[in-house]
Design an enzyme around this catalytic site. Sequence first.
Site, PDB file in Angstrom:
ATOM      1  CD  GLU A 270      -0.936  -0.360   3.701  1.00 55.04           C
ATOM      2  OE1 GLU A 270      -1.757  -1.274   3.589  1.00 55.04           O
ATOM      3  OE2 GLU A 270      -0.748   0.299   4.725  1.00 55.04           O
TER       4      GLU A 270
ATOM      5  CB  CYS B 118       2.536   7.186   3.537  1.00 58.56           C
ATOM      6  SG  CYS B 118       2.797   5.900   4.742  1.00 58.56           S
TER       7      CYS B 118
ATOM      8  CB  CYS C 165       6.793  -5.907   8.653  1.00 59.75           C
ATOM      9  SG  CYS C 165       8.040  -5.230   9.769  1.00 59.75           S
TER      10      CYS C 165
ATOM     11  CB  CYS D 183       4.695  -4.139  16.256  1.00 60.42           C
ATOM     12  SG  CYS D 183       6.370  -3.605  15.880  1.00 60.42           S
TER      13      CYS D 183
ATOM     14  CB  CYS E 204       1.691  -3.356  13.268  1.00 64.44           C
ATOM     15  SG  CYS E 204       2.003  -2.998  11.530  1.00 64.44           S
TER      16      CYS E 204
ATOM     17  CB  CYS F 230       0.503   1.592   9.571  1.00 60.71           C
ATOM     18  SG  CYS F 230       1.613   0.213   9.474  1.00 60.71           S
TER      19      CYS F 230
HETATM   20  N1  SAH Z   1       8.295  -0.332  10.403  1.00 61.25           N
HETATM   21  C1  SAH Z   1       8.494   1.042  10.563  1.00 61.25           C
HETATM   22  C2  SAH Z   1       7.858   1.816   9.455  1.00 61.25           C
HETATM   23  C3  SAH Z   1       6.375   1.609   9.349  1.00 61.25           C
HETATM   24  S1  SAH Z   1       5.739   2.981  10.060  1.00 61.25           S
HETATM   25  C4  SAH Z   1       8.019   1.491  11.934  1.00 61.25           C
HETATM   26  O1  SAH Z   1       7.351   0.717  12.601  1.00 61.25           O
HETATM   27  O2  SAH Z   1       8.365   2.584  12.329  1.00 61.25           O
HETATM   28  C5  SAH Z   1       4.218   2.559  10.498  1.00 61.25           C
HETATM   29  C6  SAH Z   1       3.748   3.498  11.562  1.00 61.25           C
HETATM   30  O3  SAH Z   1       2.369   3.250  11.782  1.00 61.25           O
HETATM   31  C7  SAH Z   1       4.493   3.218  12.857  1.00 61.25           C
HETATM   32  O4  SAH Z   1       4.758   4.356  13.607  1.00 61.25           O
HETATM   33  C8  SAH Z   1       3.508   2.309  13.522  1.00 61.25           C
HETATM   34  O5  SAH Z   1       3.709   2.280  14.845  1.00 61.25           O
HETATM   35  C9  SAH Z   1       2.181   2.903  13.120  1.00 61.25           C
HETATM   36  N2  SAH Z   1       1.080   1.943  13.286  1.00 61.25           N
HETATM   37  C10 SAH Z   1       1.105   0.611  13.108  1.00 61.25           C
HETATM   38  N3  SAH Z   1      -0.079   0.051  13.439  1.00 61.25           N
HETATM   39  C11 SAH Z   1      -0.873   1.081  13.818  1.00 61.25           C
HETATM   40  C12 SAH Z   1      -2.214   1.152  14.289  1.00 61.25           C
HETATM   41  N4  SAH Z   1      -2.963   0.069  14.419  1.00 61.25           N
HETATM   42  N5  SAH Z   1      -2.702   2.366  14.600  1.00 61.25           N
HETATM   43  C13 SAH Z   1      -1.939   3.479  14.457  1.00 61.25           C
HETATM   44  N6  SAH Z   1      -0.680   3.474  14.016  1.00 61.25           N
HETATM   45  C14 SAH Z   1      -0.146   2.285  13.711  1.00 61.25           C
HETATM   46 FE1  SF4 Z   2       6.778  -3.782  11.098  1.00 60.35          FE
HETATM   47 FE2  SF4 Z   2       4.365  -2.791  11.675  1.00 60.35          FE
HETATM   48 FE3  SF4 Z   2       6.196  -3.065  13.601  1.00 60.35          FE
HETATM   49 FE4  SF4 Z   2       6.546  -1.181  11.711  1.00 60.35          FE
HETATM   50  S1  SF4 Z   2       4.898  -1.242  13.196  1.00 60.35           S
HETATM   51  S2  SF4 Z   2       8.064  -2.624  12.482  1.00 60.35           S
HETATM   52  S3  SF4 Z   2       5.630  -2.218   9.936  1.00 60.35           S
HETATM   53  S4  SF4 Z   2       5.260  -4.732  12.424  1.00 60.35           S
END
Ligand code: SAH
Ligand code: SF4
Length: 343
Positions: free
Chosen positions: A90, A105, A112, A116, A119, A331
Site C-alpha cells: 500500500e 507514505c 514485515c 509488532c 500492527c 498503517c
Molecule cells: N516499520 C516502521 C515503518 C512503518 S511505520 C516502523 O514501525 O516505524 C508505520 C507506523 O504506523 C508506525 O509508527 C507504527 O507504529 C504505526 N502503526 C502501526 N499500526 C498502527 C495502528 N494500528 N494504529 C496506528 N498506528 C499504527
Molecule cells: Fe513492522 Fe508494523 Fe512493527 Fe513497523 S509497526 S516494524 S511495519 S510490524
Amino acid sequence: MQVLSGLSLAEIEEITDKLNASKYRARQIHNWIYLKSVNSIDEMTDLSVKFREELKKTAIVSDIKVKIKQMSLDGTIKYLLEFPDGECVETVLMRFDNRANLTACVSSQVGCAVNCSFCATGKRGFIRNLTYKEIVEQVLTIQRDTGLKVTNIVFMGQGEPLLNLDNVLKAMKIFNENFQIGARRITVSTSGILSGIDKLADIDMQSTLAISLHAPNHEIRRKLMQIENKYPMNELKSALKNYIQKTGRRITVEYLLIKDLNDTIDSAVQLAEYLDDLKCNINLIPYNSVNETGYQKPSKNSIMRFKSLLEQSGKKVTVRLERGADIDAACGQLSGKADKLPM
Ligand code: SAH
Ligand code: SF4
C-alpha cells in the site's frame, strides 16, 4: 522489457545508446518519467514517432498495477499496488490543508518480520524486500495517477525500512536527485534497528529519522514490540544520541497511544524522563483499531492529558491527525483486507 520508472539518467542513457540515439534523448525520457509523470511512451511527444516505436520494442513506462484506489473525504488517497509477481503493497498520498505539501507514505517491504502486536502489517509476517525501483515506482504511480508532484516522502507504509536499507538508500538518492525532493523532506521511520540507525548516522544524508518508540519503559515496550528484546530501550537511546550528535538533526519520536496501556499519567512522566536529554519532537498517534489485537483507542481526554504532560518538559508535541480514517488509511490496514475486498 526494461521498466523506465526508477531508472537513473545513466541507466536510461544505456538504453538510448543501444538504440543509437543521442544522450539528449535520454534526458527527454528522464523528464517525461520524473517531471511529467507520463503513463506511456506514446505520451513522450517530443520524441519522433519512429523513435518512440523503437523504444516501445525494448521498454515500458511501468509494470505496476493499481489494484485498489480509495479516496477519503479529507483528500487522502490510498492505493493498493500490485507488482508483476502478484505481491501487493500500500501507498498513501496525504494532503495537508493550507499547505502545499503532498506527502507520499511508501512501503519498503511486502509484510514485515518485526511483528509488532498492534500492527496489521506485522500480522502478515515478512514476505519480501522491495527493490529500490519498486519503492520509487510507488511515488511515480501516485504522480501519474493524480498529475500532482509529491513534495515529501515518509517511509511509514508496510515494512521495516532499516531491514532493507540498501534499497531504501538507493530510492532516497533517486528521490533526491531525480524528483528533486530535499533529504530533509524524506522521513525514515524505524522500529529501532540499531545497526541501521548507526549506518544512517555515518552516512548523514540529512533526512529525518522517526523512531517508533510507543512505550515509556522496557516492560511495556516488550509487550508491544518483540524487537525490544533484541534492541532494548537503553541501547536504543545510545544509538539515538550518537545519531543526533553525528548528524546534528532533531529526531521524531512516534508514540502510539493505546487506552489504559501506555496513555496513563505515569507513562507520560516516564516517557518525558526517557526523552529528557534527546533532541526530538514527539508525535502522538492515537491507536487505530486493528482486528484481533484487543487494544483500544485512547479517549480524547487522555490524548490531551498526555500531550500537555509531555509539553511541560519543553518538547514540541503534535497529535497525528486521523487521516483517511474512513478508508482505513492507517498503517498496514488495506493490504490486510485486500483478499476480502470485492474486486
Ligand atoms: N516499520 C516502521 C515503518 C512503518 S511505520 C516502523 O514501525 O516505524 C508505520 C507506523 O504506523 C508506525 O509508527 C507504527 O507504529 C504505526 N502503526 C502501526 N499500526 C498502527 C495502528 N494500528 N494504529 C496506528 N498506528 C499504527
Ligand atoms: Fe513492522 Fe508494523 Fe512493527 Fe513497523 S509497526 S516494524 S511495519 S510490524
